[in-house]
Write an enzyme that holds these catalytic residues in place. Structure first.
Site, PDB file in Angstrom:
ATOM      1  N   ASP A 165      64.513  58.838  26.602  1.00 45.06           N
ATOM      2  CA  ASP A 165      65.242  58.892  27.993  1.00 45.06           C
ATOM      3  C   ASP A 165      65.968  59.895  28.195  1.00 45.06           C
ATOM      4  O   ASP A 165      65.495  60.818  29.337  1.00 45.06           O
ATOM      5  CB  ASP A 165      66.335  57.701  27.427  1.00 45.06           C
ATOM      6  CG  ASP A 165      66.814  56.497  28.835  1.00 45.06           C
ATOM      7  OD1 ASP A 165      66.279  57.358  29.561  1.00 45.06           O
ATOM      8  OD2 ASP A 165      67.599  55.755  28.810  1.00 45.06           O
ATOM      9  N   GLU A 171      68.130  46.835  31.237  1.00 46.65           N
ATOM     10  CA  GLU A 171      69.225  47.591  30.109  1.00 46.65           C
ATOM     11  C   GLU A 171      70.255  47.055  29.924  1.00 46.65           C
ATOM     12  O   GLU A 171      70.315  46.355  28.938  1.00 46.65           O
ATOM     13  CB  GLU A 171      68.796  48.575  30.750  1.00 46.65           C
ATOM     14  CG  GLU A 171      69.677  49.791  29.871  1.00 46.65           C
ATOM     15  CD  GLU A 171      69.637  51.480  30.150  1.00 46.65           C
ATOM     16  OE1 GLU A 171      69.975  51.681  31.844  1.00 46.65           O
ATOM     17  OE2 GLU A 171      70.092  52.452  30.022  1.00 46.65           O
TER      18      GLU A 171
HETATM   19  N1  HPA Z   1      69.370  54.137  32.968  1.00 53.69           N
HETATM   20  C1  HPA Z   1      69.686  54.123  34.052  1.00 53.69           C
HETATM   21  N2  HPA Z   1      69.492  55.723  35.227  1.00 53.69           N
HETATM   22  C2  HPA Z   1      69.274  56.234  34.355  1.00 53.69           C
HETATM   23  C3  HPA Z   1      69.133  56.550  32.815  1.00 53.69           C
HETATM   24  C4  HPA Z   1      69.283  55.214  32.259  1.00 53.69           C
HETATM   25  O1  HPA Z   1      69.301  55.074  30.336  1.00 53.69           O
HETATM   26  N3  HPA Z   1      68.864  57.554  32.629  1.00 53.69           N
HETATM   27  C5  HPA Z   1      69.286  58.702  33.750  1.00 53.69           C
HETATM   28  N4  HPA Z   1      69.682  58.089  34.425  1.00 53.69           N
HETATM   29 ZN    ZN Z   2      65.845  55.708  31.568  1.00 50.14          ZN
END
Ligand code: HPA
Ligand code: ZN
Length: 341
Positions: free
Chosen positions: A277, A199
Site C-alpha cells: 500500500d 477498507e
Molecule cells: N486508501 C485509500 N487511498 C489511499 C490509500 C489507501 O490505503 N493510500 C493512498 N491513497
Molecule cells: Zn491503497
C-alpha cells in the site's frame, strides 16, 4: 526451507502500491532541499514521529502534504527507482503501481512531468535487472466526478502508456456509485479498472465497485467478511483482493494482526494477495508485511505459494510473463530423497 523463507524468496507480484506512499522521510527531505522548499517538520525524525494515524483520513492529510516535495521529472524518477529497488529486494518480479495525478496537477505540476518521471524510473529498473512494471492512474474519490473526468481528459493523449485505472483516497461518504460515468469512460478505453473498496467503507461499496464500476480486482476488500453472500460471490467469480495487512493495522481497520480477516477470506476461497500500500508510512515493504502476517498466522508453504500464485494470476502482465513466473513458483522439496536401493 521454512515457510517464511519460502514466502520471502519466491517470485511474486505487488498489485497495490501507491508510489506517493513510498516516499521515505529521508527522500522527502532530500527533495525538499533540492527544490528549495520547506516541509512543515524540523527533521526526518519529527516527520516519522507524525506517522501515528487514527484512521485513513489522518494518514491522507500527511500523505498529500508530503507529496508537495515532488516537483520535477527527476523527483518522480528517483521516487520510482527507490521503490523498485526495495521491491527487487523482496523478490517482486512485477509491480503494478498506482499514481495520483490530481495530487500533482492541482499544484501546477504537468501530467506529463509526472508520467515521464515515473516511466524513466521504471525504464531504469527494467534495463538494470529486468523489472516488470505497470502504471495505474488512480482518481481521488474525495473530489467530484467532474474533476475526475477532467483528469481523464488530460490523460487521454497518454493512454498507450497507462495500464489501468483505479479509485483511491477518502472512502467513507464517497461510494463507487459516485463515479459511474467516469468508470464507464475508463472501461471504454479498453484498459482494466480496479477500485479501493471495503477498507473503511462497508461491504455495499464492494458490491457497487463490482456491479457499477465493473472492476477486475478490489483493493483492500477486507470488510467483505461482514457479508457472507459477498464473500461467496468473490470466491465464485474469482475476484482478487489486494490486501495490505500493515496498512490495515496502522489505519486501525484491525486492532491486532491476529484479528485480521485474512484467514476468513482464504477459508472462503477468495483470491487473496498481499501488498504494501504505502510502505514508507505503514511500517514496511512487502517483506515486512509477509513477516507480520506469518508471525500472526504461521501459514505453511502451500498457503504462501497460493498467495504468490494469486498475485501473478491476478496481475495485468502478459500470458507469457505469467507462465514464466508461475513456473518458478514450485517450492523446493521439503523432504530428502530416499537413497535408491
Ligand atoms: N486508501 C485509500 N487511498 C489511499 C490509500 C489507501 O490505503 N493510500 C493512498 N491513497
Ligand atoms: Zn491503497
Amino acid at each position: 526451507m521454512n515457510a517464511l523463507d519460502y514466502a520471502l524468496s519466491c517470485p511474486k507480484a505487488e498489485l497495490h502500491l501507491h508510489i506517493e506512499g513510498s516516499l521515505e522521510p529521508e527522500l522527502a527531505f532530500a527533495l525538499a532541499r533540492r527544490n528549495g522548499i520547506a516541509l512543515p517538520y524540523a527533521s526526518v525524525e519529527a516527520l516519522r514521529a507524525a506517522y501515528n494515524f487514527a484512521d485513513l483520513q489522518s494518514f491522507l492529510d500527511l500523505y498529500y502534504a508530503c507529496a508537495d516535495v515532488l516537483r520535477t521529472e527527476a523527483d518522480f524518477h528517483d521516487l520510482m527507482l527507490a521503490y523498485l529497488r526495495r521491491a527487487r529486494a523482496d523478490h517482486i518480479v512485477h509491480a503494478e503501481i498506482f499514481f495520483d495525478p490530481q495530487t500533482h496537477t492541482a499544484r501546477g505540476i504537468p501530467f506529463e512531468t509526472v508520467l515521464r518521471g515515473l516511466e524513466a524510473g521504471a525504464a531504469a529498473a527494467k534495463a538494470e535487472w529486468g523489472m516488470s512494471t505497470r502504471l495505474i492512474l488512480c482518481f481521488l474519490r474525495h473530489l467530484s466526478e467532474d474533476a475526475c473526468l477532467a483528469c481523464l481528459n488530460e490523460a487521454e493523449p497518454y493512454l498507450d502508456r497507462l495500464h489501468g485505472f483505479g479509485l483511491d483516497s477518502s472512502e467513507r461518504g464517497n461510494p463507487p456509485a459516485k463515479f459511474a460515468r467516469l468508470f464507464e469512460r475508463c472501461r471504454a478505453t479498453g484498459l482494466p479498472v480496479v477500485a479501493h473498496a471495503g477498507e473503511e467503507g462497508p461491504p455495499a461499496y464492494i458490491h457497487e465497485a463490482l456491479d457499477i464500476l465493473k472492476v477486475r480486482r478490489i483493493d483492500h476488500g477486507v470488510r467483505a467478511v461482514e457479508d457472507p453472500a459477498l464473500l461467496a460471490r468473490l470466491a465464485r467469480e474469482g475476484i482478487a483482493l489486494t490486501v495490505c495487512p500493515l496498512s490495515n493495522l496502522r489505519l486501525r481497520v484491525f486492532d491486532d494482526m491476529r484479528q485480521h480477516s485474512l484467514p476468513q477470506l482464504l477459508a472462503a476461497g477468495v483470491k487473496v494477495t498481499i501488498n504494501s500500500d504505502d510502505p514508507a508510512y505503514f511500517g514496511g515493504y512487502l517483506g515486512d508485511n509477509i513477516r507480520a502476517v506469518q508471525a500472526a498466522f504461521d501459514w505453511d508453504i502451500a498457503t504462501w505459494q497460493q498467495i504468490a500464485r494469486h498475485s501473478i494470476e491476478a496481475s495485468f502482465a502478459t500470458a507469457e510473463q505469467k507462465a514464466s513466473w508461475l513456473d518458478a513458483l514450485t517450492p523446493p522439496p521439503t523432504t530428502e530423497k530416499r537413497p535408491s536401493p
